[in-house]
Design a protein around this motif. Structure first.
Motif, PDB file in Angstrom:
ATOM      1  N   GLY A 151       0.653  -1.294  -0.029  1.00  0.00           N
ATOM      2  CA  GLY A 151      -0.027   0.089  -0.055  1.00  0.00           C
ATOM      3  C   GLY A 151       0.722   1.310  -0.260  1.00  0.00           C
ATOM      4  N   TRP A 152       2.043   1.280   0.387  1.00  0.00           N
ATOM      5  CA  TRP A 152       2.993   2.265   0.385  1.00  0.00           C
ATOM      6  C   TRP A 152       3.656   2.453  -0.871  1.00  0.00           C
ATOM      7  N   GLY A 153       3.530   1.521  -1.807  1.00  0.00           N
ATOM      8  CA  GLY A 153       4.053   1.552  -2.955  1.00  0.00           C
ATOM      9  C   GLY A 153       5.376   0.565  -3.210  1.00  0.00           C
ATOM     10  N   TRP A 154       6.065   0.474  -4.442  1.00  0.00           N
ATOM     11  CA  TRP A 154       7.163  -0.500  -4.716  1.00  0.00           C
ATOM     12  C   TRP A 154       8.189  -0.299  -3.844  1.00  0.00           C
ATOM     13  N   GLU A 155       8.398   0.832  -3.113  1.00  0.00           N
ATOM     14  CA  GLU A 155       9.388   1.009  -2.343  1.00  0.00           C
ATOM     15  C   GLU A 155       9.089   2.194  -1.481  1.00  0.00           C
ATOM     16  N   GLY A 156       9.735   2.427  -0.242  1.00  0.00           N
ATOM     17  CA  GLY A 156       9.198   3.720   0.618  1.00  0.00           C
ATOM     18  C   GLY A 156       9.806   3.417   2.017  1.00  0.00           C
ATOM     19  N   GLN A 157       9.391   3.953   2.927  1.00  0.00           N
ATOM     20  CA  GLN A 157       9.629   3.930   4.258  1.00  0.00           C
ATOM     21  C   GLN A 157       8.346   3.823   5.054  1.00  0.00           C
ATOM     22  N   VAL A 158       8.586   2.720   6.185  1.00  0.00           N
ATOM     23  CA  VAL A 158       7.331   2.503   7.066  1.00  0.00           C
ATOM     24  C   VAL A 158       7.901   2.127   8.413  1.00  0.00           C
ATOM     25  N   HIS A 159       7.084   2.325   9.351  1.00  0.00           N
ATOM     26  CA  HIS A 159       7.295   2.062  10.862  1.00  0.00           C
ATOM     27  C   HIS A 159       6.807   0.700  10.831  1.00  0.00           C
ATOM     28  N   MET A 160       7.109  -0.335  11.672  1.00  0.00           N
ATOM     29  CA  MET A 160       6.492  -1.754  11.747  1.00  0.00           C
ATOM     30  C   MET A 160       5.312  -1.617  12.425  1.00  0.00           C
ATOM     31  N   GLU A 161       5.301  -0.380  13.389  1.00  0.00           N
ATOM     32  CA  GLU A 161       3.857  -0.399  14.059  1.00  0.00           C
ATOM     33  C   GLU A 161       2.806   0.245  12.916  1.00  0.00           C
ATOM     34  N   GLU A 162       3.088   1.064  11.802  1.00  0.00           N
ATOM     35  CA  GLU A 162       2.417   1.433  10.856  1.00  0.00           C
ATOM     36  C   GLU A 162       1.627   0.307   9.997  1.00  0.00           C
ATOM     37  N   LEU A 163       2.728  -0.746   9.543  1.00  0.00           N
ATOM     38  CA  LEU A 163       2.536  -1.984   8.907  1.00  0.00           C
ATOM     39  C   LEU A 163       1.506  -2.856   9.605  1.00  0.00           C
ATOM     40  N   ALA A 164       1.864  -2.724  10.895  1.00  0.00           N
ATOM     41  CA  ALA A 164       0.831  -3.855  11.930  1.00  0.00           C
ATOM     42  C   ALA A 164      -0.517  -3.489  11.853  1.00  0.00           C
ATOM     43  N   ARG A 165      -0.689  -1.801  11.786  1.00  0.00           N
ATOM     44  CA  ARG A 165      -2.110  -1.479  11.887  1.00  0.00           C
ATOM     45  C   ARG A 165      -2.834  -1.584  10.627  1.00  0.00           C
ATOM     46  N   ALA A 166      -1.989  -1.614   9.445  1.00  0.00           N
ATOM     47  CA  ALA A 166      -2.534  -1.592   7.893  1.00  0.00           C
ATOM     48  C   ALA A 166      -2.795  -3.242   7.858  1.00  0.00           C
ATOM     49  N   ALA A 167      -2.248  -4.030   8.343  1.00  0.00           N
ATOM     50  CA  ALA A 167      -2.254  -5.497   8.197  1.00  0.00           C
ATOM     51  C   ALA A 167      -3.296  -5.873   9.022  1.00  0.00           C
ATOM     52  N   GLY A 168      -3.861  -5.172  10.062  1.00  0.00           N
ATOM     53  CA  GLY A 168      -4.591  -5.575  10.851  1.00  0.00           C
ATOM     54  C   GLY A 168      -4.289  -6.838  11.926  1.00  0.00           C
ATOM     55  N   VAL A 169      -2.724  -6.937  12.133  1.00  0.00           N
ATOM     56  CA  VAL A 169      -2.225  -7.745  13.090  1.00  0.00           C
ATOM     57  C   VAL A 169      -1.343  -7.005  14.088  1.00  0.00           C
ATOM     58  N   SER A 170      -0.794  -7.780  14.963  1.00  0.00           N
ATOM     59  CA  SER A 170      -0.144  -7.074  16.109  1.00  0.00           C
ATOM     60  C   SER A 170       1.186  -6.861  15.674  1.00  0.00           C
ATOM     61  N   LEU A 171       2.006  -6.185  16.537  1.00  0.00           N
ATOM     62  CA  LEU A 171       3.314  -5.743  16.140  1.00  0.00           C
ATOM     63  C   LEU A 171       4.228  -7.046  16.176  1.00  0.00           C
ATOM     64  N   ARG A 172       4.016  -7.835  17.058  1.00  0.00           N
ATOM     65  CA  ARG A 172       4.544  -8.909  17.388  1.00  0.00           C
ATOM     66  C   ARG A 172       4.650  -9.866  16.244  1.00  0.00           C
ATOM     67  N   THR A 173       3.331  -9.923  15.753  1.00  0.00           N
ATOM     68  CA  THR A 173       3.216 -10.838  14.399  1.00  0.00           C
ATOM     69  C   THR A 173       3.863 -10.612  13.260  1.00  0.00           C
ATOM     70  N   VAL A 174       3.936  -9.007  12.992  1.00  0.00           N
ATOM     71  CA  VAL A 174       4.817  -8.442  12.085  1.00  0.00           C
ATOM     72  C   VAL A 174       6.109  -8.773  12.120  1.00  0.00           C
ATOM     73  N   GLU A 175       6.904  -8.547  13.112  1.00  0.00           N
ATOM     74  CA  GLU A 175       8.345  -8.640  13.484  1.00  0.00           C
ATOM     75  C   GLU A 175       8.565 -10.418  13.365  1.00  0.00           C
ATOM     76  N   ARG A 176       7.656 -11.028  13.711  1.00  0.00           N
ATOM     77  CA  ARG A 176       7.837 -12.479  13.415  1.00  0.00           C
ATOM     78  C   ARG A 176       7.956 -13.135  12.080  1.00  0.00           C
ATOM     79  N   HIS A 177       6.809 -12.239  11.410  1.00  0.00           N
ATOM     80  CA  HIS A 177       6.634 -12.888  10.061  1.00  0.00           C
ATOM     81  C   HIS A 177       7.537 -12.041   8.977  1.00  0.00           C
ATOM     82  N   ARG A 178       8.171 -10.844   9.362  1.00  0.00           N
ATOM     83  CA  ARG A 178       9.152 -10.095   8.496  1.00  0.00           C
ATOM     84  C   ARG A 178      10.198 -10.878   7.946  1.00  0.00           C
ATOM     85  N   PRO A 179      10.749 -11.609   8.906  1.00  0.00           N
ATOM     86  CA  PRO A 179      12.159 -12.381   8.320  1.00  0.00           C
ATOM     87  C   PRO A 179      11.428 -13.571   7.157  1.00  0.00           C
TER      88      PRO A 179
END
Length: 285
Positions: free
Chosen positions: A70-98
Motif C-alpha cells: 500500500g506504500w508503493g514499490w518502495e518507501g519507508q514505514v514503521h513496523m507499527e504502521e505496517l501492523a495497523r494496516a495489516a490488522g495484526v499485532s506488532l509482534r506478529t509483524v516482527e515474527r513474519h518479517r524474516p
C-alpha cells in the motif's frame, strides 16, 4: 458445501482446493475470508495488485505483504504502521518479517540518525523497504561471459572515488586489476551494471585510502545473486542480458529470467541447431 455447489465441485474436492488456497495465502484460516479484504483499504493497481497474486510463505505473510505494498514499490514505514494496516499485532509483524525477507519478496534497510560531529547513533527513522520479485537474475553464458571483464572495467571507470591516492600511485594499477576481477565475478553471476554502480558509488567516502580494499569491502556486503525488483518484472524493465540460444547457439538479448530461447519460448533458427559431439541422430526416411 455451498461453495462446492456454486462452482460445481464435490465436497472432498472443495475441501482440497480450499486447503490449497489457505496454504498459499489466498484465504484466511476460516477458509472463507479473502486475505486482501481484511486489510481495510481498497486494492490499488500496481504494487498491491502484484502482492495479492504472489505466493507468500504463509497466510499472515501474504496479509503483511499486501499491506506493505500500500506504500508503493518502495518507501519507508514503521513496523507499527505496517501492523495497523495489516490488522495484526506488532509482534506478529516482527515474527513474519524474516519470512518475507528470506523468500526474497522484500528488502528492509534500517535508517539511523547520527550526530553531526561525533557520528554516534541517536535514533532511528522508519525502515526503507523495496518489494522484490523472488526471481534471481541468471548467470551469463557464452559470449556474454567473455565480455564481462570489459564491462567490469567500464564500471570501475564510472566509480567516482576509485582514483589513486597521492602517495599510492605505484600500486593503483594492481588494485584496479583486482577490482575488475571482483566486478567481473558479480557481472557473471547476473548483477546488472547499473545496480553494481549504485552499490559502489552511493558511499559518501570520496577519499578512500586504499580504493581496491574499500571496493572489496562494499562488494562483500552484496548477496551473491541479484534478485530482480518486483517493479522491474511487472513493468518489463528488468535488466537486459545477453545470452546464447541453447538450440541454435546464436547470441541475443532478453529481459526474461531463466533459460530462454532466441524467440522466447521457441527457437527462431531451428535449422542451425547445434548438435553436441557424440549425439546419435536418427533420420526418418
Amino acid at each position: 458445501m455451498e461453495i462446492g455447489k456454486v462452482v460445481g465441485l464435490k465436497k472432498r474436492a472443495t475441501q482440497d482446493h480450499l486447503a490449497h488456497l489457505f496454504a498459499h495465502g489466498r484465504i484466511d484460516a476460516d477458509r472463507r475470508t479473502p486475505l486482501v479484504s481484511g486489510i481495510g483499504q481498497p486494492m490499488l493497481p500496481g504494487a498491491q495488485q502484484w502482492a495479492a497474486n504472489v505466493v507468500a510463505p504463509d497466510p499472515t505473510c501474504a496479509k503483511c505483504l499486501v499491506a506493505l505494498a500500500g506504500w508503493g514499490w518502495e518507501g519507508q514505514v514503521h513496523m507499527e504502521e505496517l501492523a495497523r494496516a495489516a490488522g495484526v499485532s506488532l509482534r506478529t509483524v516482527e515474527r513474519h518479517r524474516p519470512h518475507l525477507v528470506n523468500a526474497d519478496l522484500v528488502v528492509f534497510r534500517p535508517v539511523t540518525v547520527r550526530e553531526a560531529n561525533s557520528g554516534f547513533v541517536t535514533g532511528r527513522r522508519p525502515d526503507r523497504f523495496q518489494l522484490m520479485s523472488g526471481l534471481t537474475a541468471p548467470k551469463l553464458e557464452g559470449a556474454a561471459w567473455a565480455e564481462a571483464p570489459a564491462r567490469a572495467a567500464a564500471v570501475i571507470e564510472r566509480v567516482r572515488w576509485f582514483v589513486p591516492a597521492d602517495d599510492d600511485t605505484s600500486t593503483f594499477e594492481e588494485q584496479r586489476e583486482l577490482a575488475v576481477q571482483s566486478v567481473t565475478w558479480c557481472l557473471r553471476n547476473g548483477w546488472p551494471e547499473e545496480a553494481l554502480l549504485r552499490a559502489l558509488d552511493e558511499s559518501e567516502n570520496r577519499n578512500a585510502y586504499r580504493p581496491g580494499g574499500y571496493l572489496s569491502k562494499l562488494l562483500r556486503k552484496l548477496p551473491r545473486d541479484y534478485v530482480i525488483p518486483a517493479r522491474e518484472v511487472v513493468s518489463g524493465e528488468a535488466p537486459e542480458r545477453r545470452v546464447d540460444c541453447p538450440i541454435c547457439d546464436r547470441p541475443f538479448k532478453t529481459r526474461l529470467p531463466g533459460r530462454v530461447l532466441c524467440g522466447g519460448a521457441v527457437c527462431l533458427n531451428p535449422d542451425e541447431a547445434v548438435i553436441p559431439p557424440g549425439t546419435r541422430v536418427f533420420k526418418i526416411a
